[in-house]
Design an enzyme around this catalytic site. Structure first.
Site, PDB file in Angstrom:
ATOM      1  N   HIS A  87       0.869  -1.183   0.000  1.00 14.34           N
ATOM      2  CA  HIS A  87       0.000   0.000   0.000  1.00 14.34           C
ATOM      3  C   HIS A  87       0.905   1.232   0.000  1.00 14.34           C
ATOM      4  CE1 HIS A  87      -3.647  -2.091   2.108  1.00 14.34           C
ATOM      5  NE2 HIS A  87      -3.954  -1.857   0.848  1.00 14.34           N
ATOM      6  N   CYS A 102      -2.051   2.898   9.174  1.00 17.45           N
ATOM      7  CA  CYS A 102      -3.073   1.937   8.729  1.00 17.45           C
ATOM      8  C   CYS A 102      -4.209   1.815   9.733  1.00 17.45           C
ATOM      9  CB  CYS A 102      -2.497   0.532   8.582  1.00 17.45           C
ATOM     10  SG  CYS A 102      -1.090   0.369   7.524  1.00 17.45           S
TER      11      CYS A 102
END
Ligand code: ARG
Length: 277
Positions: free
Chosen positions: A168, A261
């Site tokens: 990511h 996150c």
């Protein structure tokens, strides 16, 4: 003024967090997380963010959705609209109805991307100034990023991610303000590395600290919160006028996640890095 008034952040307690499947190189079902320690570490982050002035709202955890704790992937918040994630892996697709319901009951309008476009929310879409930097290939698709930029009416710079450990964008890139960002250069292809050069001040991180998830930072004004074990990054941050904060998050590294996150800016991803006022 160096700080946004009361940044609003979404988190989800780790009641059902665990390593139940393997969808990135960090996850190994033979290396489970320690439930009590994960809870303490999550609470440590939560309390740290509150102490820095964040207004942290909580989503109710759901059994069978161990990665719901990673709220960064729920979607991309743009003012009162949330572009919901369309997860690549079926293991996480059950999160989206839960996210949708949370957003709709909290006053947001939700938008689903067109069929066939994978998009993993703020995990892959980060504003630096008024430009959307968008990671693609491993989880999100480049057409999804162009579609989003068209909806929002902003400039988008798609960045190809080439190292599956940094799957990511928020694992290898973190905007700090409209002119400054942290990044781990080897996570990007050549074109992306060149495109990133338009950010006036780029703070590179070394591999050891990159795999401590140093780029996965929560930015609150001049405060930058990361996992422990990033001393060189801390020095660079101080030299650039930021205040680094470390809080242990190793139990979440086992799922391939860390501070950023575990959070989603509800006042918009761009609020984290736009000048106050
Ligand atoms: N296990 C999760 C996954 O692989 C971790 C997500 C981390 N989130 C992030 N924004 N990088 O999808």
């Amino acid at each position: 003024m160096d700080r946004q008034p009361s940044p609003r952040i979404l988190m989800c307690p780790p009641d059902f967090y665990g390593i139940e499947y393997e969808i990135n190189p960090w996850m190994n079902r033979d290396v489970p997380s320690d439930t009590a320690l994960a809870r303490d570490q999550w609470r440590g982050l939560y309390e740290h963010l509150c102490s820095l002035g964040a207004d942290v709202q909580l989503m109710t955890p759901v059994a069978g959705l161990p990665d719901l704790v990673f709220t960064a992937n729920a979607g991309l918040v743009w003012h009162d609209t949330v572009y919901l994630a369309t997860f690549r892996h079926s293991a996480r697709q059950g999160e989206t109805p839960v996210d949708r319901e949370w957003f709709e009951t909290h006053g947001f309008k939700t938008v689903t991307l067109p069929d066939g476009m994978n998009f993993e929310g703020a995990g892959d879409a980060l504003f630096c100034g008024d430009t959307l930097f968008a990671g693609y290939l491993i989880r999100s698709d480049a057409p999804a990023m162009h579609w989003l930029a068209g909806q929002i009416g902003c400039r988008v710079i798609p960045l190809q991610l080439v190292d599956t450990r940094f799957y990511h964008l928020d694992t290898c890139f973190c905007p700090l303000d409209p002119h400054t960002a942290i990044y781990y250069p080897p996570a990007f292809d050549d074109y992306a590395r060149r495109a990133l050069q338009q950010i006036p001040k780029l703070i590179p991180i070394n591999e050891i600290e990159a795999i401590r998830f140093g780029c996965n930072a929560v930015v609150i004004g001049r405060h930058v919160v990361t996992n422990t074990g990033c001393p060189e990054l801390a020095d660079s941050l101080r030299a650039a006028g930021y205040e680094p904060h470390e809080t242990p998050l190793d139990e979440f590294l086992k799922a391939g996640g860390s501070a950023k996150c575990l959070t989603l800016r509800l006042d918009g991803e761009e609020a984290a890095v736009w000048p106050a006022g």
